[in-house]
Design a protein around this motif. Structure first.
Motif, PDB file in Angstrom:
ATOM      1  N   PHE A 193       0.873  -1.169   0.000  1.00  0.00           N
ATOM      2  CA  PHE A 193       0.000   0.000   0.000  1.00  0.00           C
ATOM      3  C   PHE A 193       0.912   1.223   0.000  1.00  0.00           C
ATOM      4  O   PHE A 193       1.768   1.367   0.863  1.00  0.00           O
ATOM      5  CB  PHE A 193      -0.881   0.014   1.245  1.00  0.00           C
ATOM      6  CG  PHE A 193      -1.882  -1.108   1.294  1.00  0.00           C
ATOM      7  CD1 PHE A 193      -3.075  -1.027   0.590  1.00  0.00           C
ATOM      8  CD2 PHE A 193      -1.641  -2.245   2.053  1.00  0.00           C
ATOM      9  CE1 PHE A 193      -4.004  -2.060   0.642  1.00  0.00           C
ATOM     10  CE2 PHE A 193      -2.559  -3.284   2.107  1.00  0.00           C
ATOM     11  CZ  PHE A 193      -3.752  -3.186   1.391  1.00  0.00           C
ATOM     12  N   ALA A 203      -7.125   1.767   8.683  1.00  0.00           N
ATOM     13  CA  ALA A 203      -6.252   2.545   7.799  1.00  0.00           C
ATOM     14  C   ALA A 203      -5.966   3.946   8.323  1.00  0.00           C
ATOM     15  O   ALA A 203      -5.103   4.642   7.769  1.00  0.00           O
ATOM     16  CB  ALA A 203      -6.865   2.637   6.404  1.00  0.00           C
ATOM     17  N   GLN A 210      -8.144   0.539   2.964  1.00  0.00           N
ATOM     18  CA  GLN A 210      -7.646  -0.841   2.975  1.00  0.00           C
ATOM     19  C   GLN A 210      -8.821  -1.796   2.832  1.00  0.00           C
ATOM     20  O   GLN A 210      -9.819  -1.673   3.542  1.00  0.00           O
ATOM     21  CB  GLN A 210      -6.888  -1.120   4.277  1.00  0.00           C
ATOM     22  CG  GLN A 210      -6.180  -2.458   4.294  1.00  0.00           C
ATOM     23  CD  GLN A 210      -5.171  -2.566   5.427  1.00  0.00           C
ATOM     24  OE1 GLN A 210      -4.929  -1.610   6.149  1.00  0.00           O
ATOM     25  NE2 GLN A 210      -4.570  -3.724   5.583  1.00  0.00           N
TER      26      GLN A 210
END
Length: 285
Positions: free
Chosen positions: A85, A247, A255
């Motif tokens: 991410f 998140a 997420q």
């Protein structure tokens, strides 16, 4: 030949996709992931060059090739899944090393430092802005770059590189907090869990501890946090961020599988930072 060419394409294509979409995260992460990407590309090129060569038949040889191909497919799939991410923020003053990022205090340094493990598959830079207030308060902050962005694969933080720091708070987000709790070192005097909990019983450990969680978290759910509360060191403090989700404990966007927030990111992060700064400031040896 067609199967071999498809496998070769996957070996080259998946690393290419990762690099195009996550170049900065790969370059500024632990070197293990780019090495894995490069190895897959080399494997793909070798397979492509050999695809036109005739293959001898035979039961054992055929079975061996099938097993090797299956293993390679699994590695390609795992490599794609490991795509991190991407961080949406950073810190221009952070100092990068091969396996860490450091936030160094500008004034007189405290004897208490903080080492932090990122959540699984999260770019370590996603935590720099949230941890910057700790450096501003005088604490050296070391953000670990885990191999393949999996905290459980990381070694203990480089305590010996910072002899001026005599006490350490170890913490992390999600799987990173779980990894932090596995480090056994007498210099560790505090544990910090962001949307996280230890995998085993830490209740007998003589360290301070803080658990910060969100009541809308869809990954480290409130039920998970409650069910593992007895694993925390005795006297651990818990802070629940109302409306907070998984998140919000880093700057990397949304997420999959997370809950629906009931508060904006900035408000939740102020609460996370305030609770963390107060905790670290009160840690004693």
């Amino acid at each position: 030949m067609t199967v071999r060419l498809l496998l070769a394409s996957a070996c080259v294509g998946v690393p290419g996709w990762v690099l195009v979409t996550r170049w900065a995260s790969v370059v500024h992460g632990h070197p293990a992931y780019p090495v894995l990407l490069a190895a897959l590309v080399v494997a793909g090129v070798v397979i492509a060059l050999r695809a036109r060569r005739p293959r001898s038949s035979g039961g054992w040889r055929t079975a061996g090739r099938v097993v090797a191909a299956a293993l390679l497919v699994a590695v390609v799939g795992a490599t794609g899944w490991l795509r991190p991410f991407a961080a949406t923020t950073g810190d221009p003053l952070a100092v990068e090393g091969p396996t860490t990022w450091e936030l160094r205090p500008s004034g007189a340094p405290s004897s208490v430092g903080v080492a932090f493990y990122p959540g699984a598959r999260v770019d370590p830079r996603a935590y720099l802005a949230l941890l910057r207030p700790l450096a501003d308060a005088g604490h050296l902050v070391v953000v670990v770059k885990p191999p393949l962005n999996i905290g459980l694969l990381a070694p203990a933080p480089p305590f010996d590189d910072h002899p001026g720091v005599t006490r350490w708070v170890l913490g992390g987000h999600s799987l990173g907090g779980t990894a932090a709790a596995t480090v056994d070192d007498p210099r560790v005097t505090g544990l910090l869990f962001w949307a996280s909990y230890p995998a085993d019983d830490q209740s007998g450990r003589d360290v301070a501890a803080l658990s910060v969680s969100g009541d809308r978290d869809g990954l480290a759910t409130p039920d998970d946090i409650a069910a593992t509360a007895d694993r925390l060191p005795a006297g651990a403090r818990s802070v629940v961020v109302e409306g907070g989700v998984h998140a919000f404990f880093g700057d990397y966007g949304e997420q999959p599988g997370d809950g629906v927030p009931g508060v904006d990111r900035a408000t939740a992060q102020r609460r996370i930072v305030e609770a963390t700064r107060e905790f670290v400031g009160g840690v004693r040896g």
